[in-house]
Design a protein around this motif. Structure first.
Motif, short mmCIF file in Angstrom:
data_model
loop_
_atom_site.label_atom_id
_atom_site.label_comp_id
_atom_site.label_asym_id
_atom_site.label_seq_id
_atom_site.Cartn_x
_atom_site.Cartn_y
_atom_site.Cartn_z
N ARG A 67 0.86 -0.52 0.10
CA ARG A 67 -0.04 0.29 0.40
C ARG A 67 1.06 1.49 0.32
O ARG A 67 1.92 1.13 0.07
CB ARG A 67 -1.15 0.56 1.40
N HIS A 177 -11.36 -6.80 -0.18
CA HIS A 177 -10.08 -7.04 0.41
C HIS A 177 -9.95 -5.75 1.43
O HIS A 177 -9.98 -5.17 0.96
CB HIS A 177 -9.01 -7.27 -0.43
N GLY A 178 -9.30 -5.88 2.88
CA GLY A 178 -8.72 -4.94 3.42
C GLY A 178 -7.51 -5.23 3.12
O GLY A 178 -6.72 -5.39 3.14
N CYS A 179 -7.08 -3.53 3.71
CA CYS A 179 -5.86 -2.70 3.86
C CYS A 179 -5.10 -2.88 4.93
O CYS A 179 -4.10 -2.84 5.27
CB CYS A 179 -5.47 -1.23 2.90
N HIS A 180 -6.40 -3.30 5.43
CA HIS A 180 -5.81 -2.98 6.94
C HIS A 180 -7.17 -5.06 7.86
O HIS A 180 -7.74 -4.10 7.20
CB HIS A 180 -5.08 -2.28 7.99
N CYS A 183 -10.52 -2.77 9.56
CA CYS A 183 -11.41 -2.50 8.17
C CYS A 183 -12.48 -3.34 7.86
O CYS A 183 -12.60 -4.52 7.46
CB CYS A 183 -10.42 -2.27 6.56
N ILE A 185 -15.35 -2.09 5.73
CA ILE A 185 -15.21 -1.93 4.33
C ILE A 185 -15.24 -2.19 2.75
O ILE A 185 -15.95 -2.59 2.31
CB ILE A 185 -15.57 0.17 4.04
N GLN A 186 -13.71 -2.71 3.03
CA GLN A 186 -12.82 -3.35 2.13
C GLN A 186 -13.55 -3.03 0.52
O GLN A 186 -13.98 -4.13 0.18
CB GLN A 186 -13.34 -4.50 2.33
N CYS A 187 -12.49 -1.51 0.55
CA CYS A 187 -12.89 -1.37 -0.92
C CYS A 187 -12.18 -1.71 -1.61
O CYS A 187 -11.88 -2.24 -2.79
CB CYS A 187 -13.10 0.18 -0.53
N SER A 188 -10.59 -2.41 -1.38
CA SER A 188 -9.05 -2.92 -1.87
C SER A 188 -9.49 -4.76 -2.89
O SER A 188 -10.85 -4.97 -2.21
CB SER A 188 -8.32 -3.15 -0.54
N CYS A 372 -10.30 6.00 7.55
CA CYS A 372 -9.92 6.04 5.98
C CYS A 372 -11.30 7.45 5.79
O CYS A 372 -11.80 7.34 6.43
CB CYS A 372 -10.69 4.83 6.03
N PHE A 374 -13.14 7.26 3.24
CA PHE A 374 -14.31 6.71 3.10
C PHE A 374 -15.70 6.41 4.34
O PHE A 374 -16.74 6.37 3.18
CB PHE A 374 -14.28 4.76 2.37
#
Ligand code: SF4
Length: 462
Positions: A67, A177-180, A183, A185-188, A372, A374
């Motif tokens: 990231r 997928h979550g960047c951490h 998360c 929301i998991q926009c990744s 975040c 978002f």
């Protein structure tokens, strides 16, 4: 060069030779072998070592992917300090103390529910990622195309969030997928190539728009490969994508030539050749070197993925944001395009300065919490969301901030940043969009940037 190691014992500095000159993926692999999988890693790639002004600081995510602390050239700052990487070992560390745990839990539950209940953070982002915006902006005529000469891209369907989602599912990647780890929301996402092998993750709208519409490349696999290479070199994917649009206009490569774009990334920028250093300096650097006049930058930072002529609120944010053109500092797309937090007509000037000002103040405050960006969507629409965030902060520290305190914090942050800029020599003349936005109408609305200097300067009246 050196490395920094942070643990509960303190910070140590060591000389580093083995990983100097290596790409970020190799650094992460070697450090995991040296120090264990759990080690936190921040690193710079060749771009940071060469002090390219588009260089990122790259961060290992929970899946050992990358990231980025993108924009603003922080990687060049780290490179100038001769730090190749920083490792963090939290073993035996005391953890975060919560002053009022029950209150914190209750507020966190309310906050999480708001995030999951909102159609953007609970549904759009986890399903299609940020790239859900390609078709939306194309429809609105605000998708900058061919170095900001048109507002719609013929190849939009081939690079859209819907296509991205279907491709990921068909190839066995992860659409969500979550960047951490925390998360919800998991926009990744994790994007695989045609053979089902990992190609890239955290594949964002800005990158896909920039190399896609702005450079007229309609091949999602080539854009994904470029994203992977940029992660490895440690260079910002917005600045670099907009730079390629300017480079195409300059004749360095033709519009739509993804193979040459990939070669320039690997063989010139990645190796730090003379041409690579010009390209690695971003859109402004290429514009100056090649005498291009259509250079979409403010304060020498590339203008991102929303045309300010047809989405005027974001133009005020680009002009006034203290780090240079930055959509995230006051994301008026929410209200101009997505009908979040009300609606302000994107093609009219009315209400745009106030919209950008209110969002920049709120964003500066929310950014200060480490949340975040978002979370802004539910915060604008769901009445319990922002108070729950303030309740969490209060419970964490045992304090009693009010909504007004948080607004004042945002104002104070913006004023402090502006004071820094003024002392660094910036004036209100730097709060301006490039001239071509005034003189070149953009299809399909034939809109121009029509704010006077005085109207823009009203932004700072708070
Ligand atoms: S923290 Fe934000 S950017 Fe990261 S995956 Fe979650 S929603 Fe996306």
């Amino acid at each position: 060069m050196y490395s920094l190691h942070v643990s509960k014992e303190g910070v140590t500095v060591q000389e580093e030779s083995e990983l100097v000159g290596k790409g970020n993926f190799a650094v992460i692999e070697a450090l995991e072998a040296r120090l264990g999988k759990k080690t936190g890693i921040l690193t710079i790639g060749p771009a940071g070592e060469l002090k390219m002004t588009a260089a990122n600081i790259s961060v290992k995510d929970p899946d050992s992917k990358i990231r980025s602390h993108g924009r603003g050239g922080l990687g060049a700052v780290m490179g100038s300090k001769k730090i190749k990487f920083i490792t963090i070992n939290d073993e035996g560390a005391p953890g975060v103390k919560i002053a009022e745990p029950e209150k914190f839990k209750t507020a966190a539950r309310t906050f999480a529910k708001a995030l999951l209940d909102h159609p953007v953070s609970g549904e759009g982002l986890p399903t299609y990622g940020t790239n859900v915006l390609v078709n939306i902006l194309n429809e609105a005529g605000g998708l900058p195309t061919k170095n900001f000469t048109i507002g719609q891209f013929d190849g939009h369907d081939k690079i859209s969030g819907e296509t991205l989602h279907d491709t990921i599912v068909a190839r066995g990647g992860k659409p969500k997928h979550g960047c951490h780890a925390g998360c919800i929301i998991q926009c990744s996402q994790v994007y695989h190539d045609k053979d089902g092998k990992y190609l890239t993750s955290g594949f964002e709208y800005e990158t896909i728009w920039g190399l896609g519409a702005d450079c007229c490349i309609d091949n999602l696999d080539d854009i994904a490969l470029a994203d992977n290479i940029m992660d490895d070199i440690g260079i910002d994917s917005i600045e670099t994508a907009v730079m390629f649009g300017v480079a195409m206009e300059a004749g360095i490569l033709p519009f739509g030539d993804s193979k040459e774009m990939l070669r320039l990334l690997t063989d010139e920028i990645g190796k730090g050749t003379p041409l690579g250093r010009i390209l690695g300096g971003g859109a402004g650097s290429v514009g100056r070197a090649y005498g291009v006049t259509r250079v979409p930058v403010v304060k020498n930072q590339a203008i991102p993925a929303y045309d300010p002529r047809s989405v005027k609120g974001i133009g005020i944010t680009y002009a006034t944001s203290t780090m240079g053109a930055d959509h995230t500092s006051g994301y008026t797309i929410a209200t101009n395009i997505l009908n979040v937090g009300g609606f302000v007509d994107p093609l009219k000037k009315d209400g745009q300065v106030e919209l950008s000002r209110n969002l920049q103040i709120a964003t500066a405050a929310v950014d200060s919490t480490g949340m975040c960006i978002f979370v802004a969507f539910p915060a604008l629409d769901i009445p319990e969301c922002l108070p729950a965030l303030i309740d969490m902060i209060n419970a964490r520290f045992g304090i009693s901030l009010t909504g007004d305190d948080v607004t004042n914090l945002g104002k104070q942050v913006l004023k402090t940043e502006r004071k820094f800029n003024i002392e660094a020599g910036f004036t209100k003349e730097h709060d301006r969009l490039p001239e071509f936005f005034k003189s070149e109408p953009v299809a399909p609305h034939n809109a121009v940037w029509d704010f006077s200097d005085e109207e823009i300067d009203e932004f700072w009246n708070f």
